[in-house]
Motif scaffolding. Structure first.
Motif, mmCIF file in Angstrom:
data_model
loop_
_atom_site.group_PDB
_atom_site.id
_atom_site.type_symbol
_atom_site.label_atom_id
_atom_site.label_comp_id
_atom_site.label_asym_id
_atom_site.label_seq_id
_atom_site.Cartn_x
_atom_site.Cartn_y
_atom_site.Cartn_z
ATOM 1 N N UNK A 31 19.334 51.320 58.735
ATOM 2 C CA UNK A 31 18.414 51.842 57.461
ATOM 3 C C UNK A 31 17.012 51.622 57.777
ATOM 4 N N UNK A 32 17.340 52.265 59.584
ATOM 5 C CA UNK A 32 15.693 51.354 59.891
ATOM 6 C C UNK A 32 16.204 52.500 60.687
ATOM 7 N N UNK A 33 14.492 52.923 61.946
ATOM 8 C CA UNK A 33 14.944 54.777 62.702
ATOM 9 C C UNK A 33 13.172 54.451 63.644
ATOM 10 N N UNK A 34 14.148 54.297 65.065
ATOM 11 C CA UNK A 34 12.353 53.819 65.575
ATOM 12 C C UNK A 34 12.607 54.740 66.494
ATOM 13 N N UNK A 35 11.779 55.466 66.867
ATOM 14 C CA UNK A 35 11.636 56.400 68.171
ATOM 15 C C UNK A 35 10.915 55.219 68.992
ATOM 16 N N UNK A 36 11.178 55.658 71.148
ATOM 17 C CA UNK A 36 10.642 55.227 71.734
ATOM 18 C C UNK A 36 10.646 56.026 72.598
ATOM 19 N N UNK A 37 9.399 55.847 73.817
ATOM 20 C CA UNK A 37 9.577 56.504 74.617
ATOM 21 C C UNK A 37 9.934 56.416 76.402
ATOM 22 N N UNK A 38 10.111 56.816 77.123
ATOM 23 C CA UNK A 38 9.752 56.114 78.422
ATOM 24 C C UNK A 38 9.728 57.063 79.597
ATOM 25 N N UNK A 39 8.802 56.095 80.744
ATOM 26 C CA UNK A 39 8.091 57.012 81.718
ATOM 27 C C UNK A 39 9.516 56.570 82.551
ATOM 28 N N UNK A 40 8.761 56.986 83.785
ATOM 29 C CA UNK A 40 10.319 56.995 84.694
ATOM 30 C C UNK A 40 9.334 55.651 85.732
ATOM 31 N N UNK A 41 10.976 55.390 85.653
ATOM 32 C CA UNK A 41 10.199 53.657 86.741
ATOM 33 C C UNK A 41 9.611 52.694 85.640
ATOM 34 N N UNK A 42 9.626 52.955 84.313
ATOM 35 C CA UNK A 42 9.097 51.979 83.066
ATOM 36 C C UNK A 42 10.054 51.838 81.877
ATOM 37 N N UNK A 43 10.258 50.360 81.629
ATOM 38 C CA UNK A 43 10.976 50.427 80.051
ATOM 39 C C UNK A 43 10.499 51.129 78.872
ATOM 40 N N UNK A 44 11.484 50.764 78.085
ATOM 41 C CA UNK A 44 11.161 51.714 76.675
ATOM 42 C C UNK A 44 9.622 51.544 75.979
ATOM 43 N N UNK A 45 8.686 52.791 75.323
ATOM 44 C CA UNK A 45 7.991 51.888 74.400
ATOM 45 C C UNK A 45 8.400 52.205 73.236
ATOM 46 N N UNK A 46 7.410 51.535 72.336
ATOM 47 C CA UNK A 46 7.647 51.414 70.896
ATOM 48 C C UNK A 46 6.431 53.209 70.767
ATOM 49 N N UNK A 47 7.032 53.879 69.767
ATOM 50 C CA UNK A 47 6.580 54.967 69.599
ATOM 51 C C UNK A 47 6.163 54.603 68.016
ATOM 52 N N UNK A 48 7.586 55.004 66.745
ATOM 53 C CA UNK A 48 6.803 55.177 65.793
ATOM 54 C C UNK A 48 8.277 54.806 64.486
ATOM 55 N N UNK A 49 8.373 54.424 63.878
ATOM 56 C CA UNK A 49 9.358 53.925 63.370
ATOM 57 C C UNK A 49 9.322 54.675 61.868
#
Lengths: 112, 113
Positions: A31-49
């Motif tokens: 019911x709910x969808x998110x996109x995360x972005x991840x750079x090398x050597x970093x954790x995922x970062x929330x982008x948009x939902x």
């Protein structure tokens, strides 16, 4: 059993063009969808939902489209910039539950 | 900087051993989530704690356990380690109990040899 699928492991686009990242899901309870972005050597970062009551959500250069009948969502980045080069993960959950289910990610490369 | 701190960043250990991964959530966040990312896999949800109590469980092996302490930091304990446990382990935190817009730490890369 992969409930969230990102079928393209990688995508390459030119700077200034549109990047379209795709995601398919199989669980109709999502019911709910998110996109995360991840750079090398970093954790995922929330982008948009986006929640299932909408079919589009926009935030600056990023727009997510949801097609519930096709169980498909996409992330559009316009215009693409070299700094957008990262791995993008699609994630989904049923009714804002605790359990996010992630796809395997798509590596986006934006060439100058 | 997401505000979520994970230690150590890297860990190399032998099969059969036990390790503890530590996570400090963002200030004010009550929920802590643990995820595992194996090679070429998406992030697999392991377990969630909310304000000290276990809230949700995912694909967590019986050899793994976690806890959240009164100061809200969390530890993930991995025992009887196998080669297949080599992975990136991420911790995330959020204000509430629901996993929306959670903030992730940089991860701990565990290598079992």
């Amino acid at each position: 059993d992969q409930q969230v699928k990102q079928n393209s492991p990688s995508l390459s686009v030119q700077e200034g063009r549109i990047s379209i990242l795709n995601c398919d899901y199989t669980n109709s309870m999502f019911d709910y969808f998110l996109w995360y972005k991840k750079y090398p050597a970093e954790g995922p970062t929330f982008l948009i939902s986006i929640s299932s009551i909408k079919d589009k959500n926009e935030d600056g250069r990023f727009t997510v489209f949801l097609n519930k009948s096709a169980k498909h969502l996409s992330l559009h980045i316009v215009p693409s910039q070299p700094g957008d080069s990262a791995v993008y993960f699609c994630a989904a959950s049923p009714v804002r539950s605790e359990k996010l289910v992630f796809g395997k990610g798509t590596k986006l490369t934006v060439n100058p | 900087d997401s505000g979520v701190t994970q230690t150590p960043k890297h860990l190399i250990t032998a099969t059969g051993q036990r390790v503890t991964l530590r996570c400090s959530p963002r200030s004010g966040d009550l929920s802590v989530y643990w995820y595992q990312q194996s090679l070429d896999q998406g992030l697999q949800f392991l377990i969630q704690y909310y304000n000290g109590e276990e809230r949700a469980k995912g694909n967590i092996l019986e050899r793994f356990s976690a806890q959240q302490f009164p100061d809200l930091h969390s530890e993930l304990n991995l025992s009887s380690l196998e080669l297949g446990d080599s992975a990136l382990y991420f911790c995330a935190s959020s204000v509430g109990a629901l996993n929306t817009e959670a903030f992730f730490g940089q991860g701990t890369r565990l290598t079992v040899v």
